[in-house]
Design an enzyme around this catalytic site. Structure first.
Site, short mmCIF file in Angstrom:
data_model
loop_
_atom_site.label_atom_id
_atom_site.label_comp_id
_atom_site.label_asym_id
_atom_site.label_seq_id
_atom_site.Cartn_x
_atom_site.Cartn_y
_atom_site.Cartn_z
N GLU A 156 0.95 -1.19 0.02
CA GLU A 156 -0.05 -0.16 -0.01
C GLU A 156 0.92 1.29 -0.02
O GLU A 156 1.88 1.31 0.72
CB GLU A 156 -1.12 0.06 1.24
CG GLU A 156 -1.96 -1.09 1.14
CD GLU A 156 -2.89 -1.23 2.30
OE1 GLU A 156 -3.11 -0.23 2.97
OE2 GLU A 156 -3.33 -2.37 2.37
N LEU A 255 14.32 -3.19 8.10
CA LEU A 255 15.14 -3.29 9.32
C LEU A 255 14.89 -1.93 10.18
O LEU A 255 15.67 -1.79 11.10
CB LEU A 255 16.46 -3.48 8.93
CG LEU A 255 16.94 -4.83 8.72
CD1 LEU A 255 18.53 -4.66 8.47
CD2 LEU A 255 16.80 -5.85 9.76
N CYS A 265 -2.35 -7.08 5.77
CA CYS A 265 -1.51 -8.44 5.44
C CYS A 265 -0.71 -9.14 6.37
O CYS A 265 -1.05 -10.31 6.81
CB CYS A 265 -0.91 -7.83 4.06
SG CYS A 265 -1.83 -7.41 2.84
N LYS A 268 -2.29 -11.08 9.83
CA LYS A 268 -3.05 -12.15 9.64
C LYS A 268 -2.68 -12.97 8.68
O LYS A 268 -2.86 -14.37 8.54
CB LYS A 268 -4.45 -11.73 8.88
CG LYS A 268 -4.49 -10.84 7.84
CD LYS A 268 -5.02 -11.93 6.36
CE LYS A 268 -4.99 -10.81 5.20
NZ LYS A 268 -5.09 -11.75 4.03
C1 UDX Z 1 2.96 -6.11 2.80
C2 UDX Z 1 3.99 -6.70 2.14
O1 UDX Z 1 4.99 -5.69 1.78
C3 UDX Z 1 3.57 -6.86 0.53
O2 UDX Z 1 4.51 -7.46 -0.25
C4 UDX Z 1 2.18 -7.68 0.47
O3 UDX Z 1 1.60 -8.01 -0.81
C5 UDX Z 1 1.22 -6.99 1.51
O4 UDX Z 1 1.70 -7.25 2.67
P1 UDX Z 1 1.72 -3.58 3.02
O5 UDX Z 1 0.81 -4.07 4.06
O6 UDX Z 1 1.25 -2.96 2.25
O7 UDX Z 1 2.59 -4.80 2.29
O8 UDX Z 1 3.01 -2.76 4.11
P2 UDX Z 1 4.63 -2.97 4.21
O9 UDX Z 1 4.98 -1.59 3.34
O10 UDX Z 1 5.19 -4.15 3.87
O11 UDX Z 1 4.62 -2.72 5.86
C6 UDX Z 1 3.88 -3.50 6.83
C7 UDX Z 1 4.12 -3.23 8.26
O12 UDX Z 1 5.49 -3.29 8.44
C8 UDX Z 1 3.64 -1.76 8.49
O13 UDX Z 1 2.79 -1.65 9.72
C9 UDX Z 1 5.13 -1.08 8.58
O14 UDX Z 1 4.97 0.29 9.35
C10 UDX Z 1 6.00 -1.94 9.26
N1 UDX Z 1 7.57 -1.93 8.85
C11 UDX Z 1 7.71 -2.11 7.71
C12 UDX Z 1 8.17 -1.96 10.01
O15 UDX Z 1 7.74 -1.83 11.37
N2 UDX Z 1 9.80 -1.92 9.80
C13 UDX Z 1 10.21 -1.82 8.66
O16 UDX Z 1 11.37 -1.84 8.62
C14 UDX Z 1 9.09 -2.16 7.62
#
Ligand code: UDX
Length: 443
Positions: A156, A255, A265, A268
């Site tokens: 997203e 990281l 995503c 769950k």
């Molecule tokens: C994720 C996957 O990246 C994607 O490939 C899949 O199709 C759907 O799930 P999304 O949920 O859009 O995508 O968000 P993403 O950018 O992956 O972040 C997920 C969560 O991890 C967020 O809450 C973000 O704040 C957190 N996050 C991400 C961290 O806490 N630390 C990080 O270094 C990266």
């Protein structure tokens, strides 16, 4: 080609617009008529960079339409993409497949000619094989109604970019002919970017998606576990992350230590993966995912604990400013949002919570109507005893801590995303706390 995209949420609306953008005739289908009306008018029902222009342009060009009828979809499409949600089942860790099943049941009876139905939703391994049999059994076209699985990896906030320029395309197919058909669908993307094409069986395609998300979640929880040790030992997790990230076997992305992952995503999907592995008798192998989940959920508690400590041990009579409601920046999605989880917990513990988010206010208000909301960051901070930075929007990084220091009751901030310029805040008189980093009190 004539394509349909069934389910026009975050995934489907973007997929439909992008398929039209690369030249296909696309019919987006959803049971929610309000959503269909908005999309047909070129208005995305959620915040996603670039989607508005893409929708408007392709609707205008006549390549993109929206409808609510499965029969119309069946009549129109040569290839049907299934993009409905697979949320967590109430009362269990497993994925709820009712929407995916419902699409097959609604579409199949109208499939009179050879067609390919392509699942994009994230499903437990084994689902595609089950649905392929169900589809062929229900369709008048019989075995001519085939299934494929083509997981998506879009993030997203970058969904349009990720769909038009994916780093790989993965398809699980039942025959070389179906592989060829899907290559034709994606031909403009494959040609433009030399995108790697991975063609495999159903089970492997399903597993690629859940493995990718499990790996990403594990990476985040790994660095968050290190953050706890940094707190105990007096180290700085952001420097540890930067330093290990230069090793390109590790890589620096995902990281960022802090409040952890949320959204529709990762949380769950790791639970559903573990539940499915247990059903298959491979639960032991995936048991670490429970720990990944635990580490992640502890981040929320830890953030509340630090905030409570900063206001003197109890939230009673304290004003708490919350910056951020979306589960991550550049999105208005609040599903399993760590920020709102913290905000609600602080309120339940007696704090007066006021929330501001650049994009997710409407969604937050409707899900958490009892929280107080402010029209901007400064108003959220008025008379605050502590400010919690919970979603790392650029707008919050750009805030002037000197200005905010004048409106709060006490200049104390928890940077739960390790994203604020801490020295600048300290110089403006703020006490700064974070997860995995300790700051010497400002001189
Ligand atoms: C994720 C996957 O990246 C994607 O490939 C899949 O199709 C759907 O799930 P999304 O949920 O859009 O995508 O968000 P993403 O950018 O992956 O972040 C997920 C969560 O991890 C967020 O809450 C973000 O704040 C957190 N996050 C991400 C961290 O806490 N630390 C990080 O270094 C990266």
């Amino acid at each position: 080609m004539r394509l349909t995209v069934i389910g026009t949420g975050y995934l489907g609306a973007v997929h439909a617009a992008c398929m039209a953008e690369i030249g296909h005739d696309v019919l987006g289908v959803d049971v929610d008529s309000a959503k269909v009306e908005a999309l047909a008018a070129g208005r995305p029902p959620f915040h996603e960079a670039g989607l508005g222009e893409l929708l408007a342009r392709n609707v205008e060009a006549g390549r993109l339409r929206f409808a609510i009828s499965a029969a119309e979809a069946a009549d129109f499409g040569e290839v049907h993409f299934v993009c409905v949600g697979t949320p967590q089942c109430p009362g269990s860790d497993a994925a709820d497949l009712r929407y995916v099943d419902a699409v097959i049941d609604a579409l199949a009876p109208h499939l009179h000619r050879d067609t390919l139905v392509v699942g994009k939703s994230t499903v437990p391994v084994g689902t595609a094989a089950r649905l392929a049999a169900r589809l062929a059994g229900l369709a008048p076209a019989g075995a001519g109604a085939r299934l494929a699985w083509n997981p998506e990896f879009l993030r997203e906030g970058y969904a349009v970019q990720d769909t038009l320029h994916p780093d790989r395309l993965v398809v699980g197919v039942g025959s070389p002919a179906d592989d060829e058909l899907l290559r034709a669908v994606y031909a403009p993307i494959l040609q433009a970017d030399q995108t790697p094409w991975i063609s495999t069986d159903f089970a492997t395609a399903e597993l690629v998606k859940v493995s990718a998300n499990a790996f990403l979640a594990t990476k985040i929880s790994f660095i968050n576990a290190i953050a706890d040790v940094c707190d105990a030992a007096g180290g700085d997790v952001t420097t540890v992350a930067r330093a290990i990230g230069y090793d390109n076997r590790i890589g620096s992305r995902f990281l960022s230590a802090g409040l952890g992952f949320g959204g529709g995503c990762l949380p769950k999907d790791i639970r559903a993966f573990l539940a499915r592995a247990q059903e298959l008798g491979a639960g032991e192998a995936m048991r670490f995912l429970r720990e990944v989940d635990e580490i992640n959920m502890r981040r929320r508690r830890r953030t509340v604990d630090i905030a409570r400590e900063l206001v003197g041990g109890s939230f009673l009579g304290r004003n708490v400013a919350v910056l951020g409601a979306a589960f991550k920046p550049d999105s208005d999605d609040i599903r399993d949002s760590p920020a709102l989880n913290v905000a609600a917990t602080v309120q339940l513990q007696g704090g007066q919570v006021r929330v501001y988010d650049p994009a997710a206010m409407g969604n937050a208000r409707s899900q958490f109507p009892s929280l107080d909301y402010a029209p901007d960051a400064e108003k959220a901070c008025e008379q605050a005893d502590v400010v919690l930075h919970l979603t790392e929007w650029q707008e919050f990084r750009d805030l002037d801590p000197a200005v905010l220091a004048r409106v709060v009751r006490r200049a104390a901030v928890v940077d739960a995303r390790n994203a604020l310029p801490a020295e600048r805040w300290q110089s403006a008189g703020w006490t700064v706390r974070a997860l995995g980093r300790t700051f010497a009190p400002a001189a």
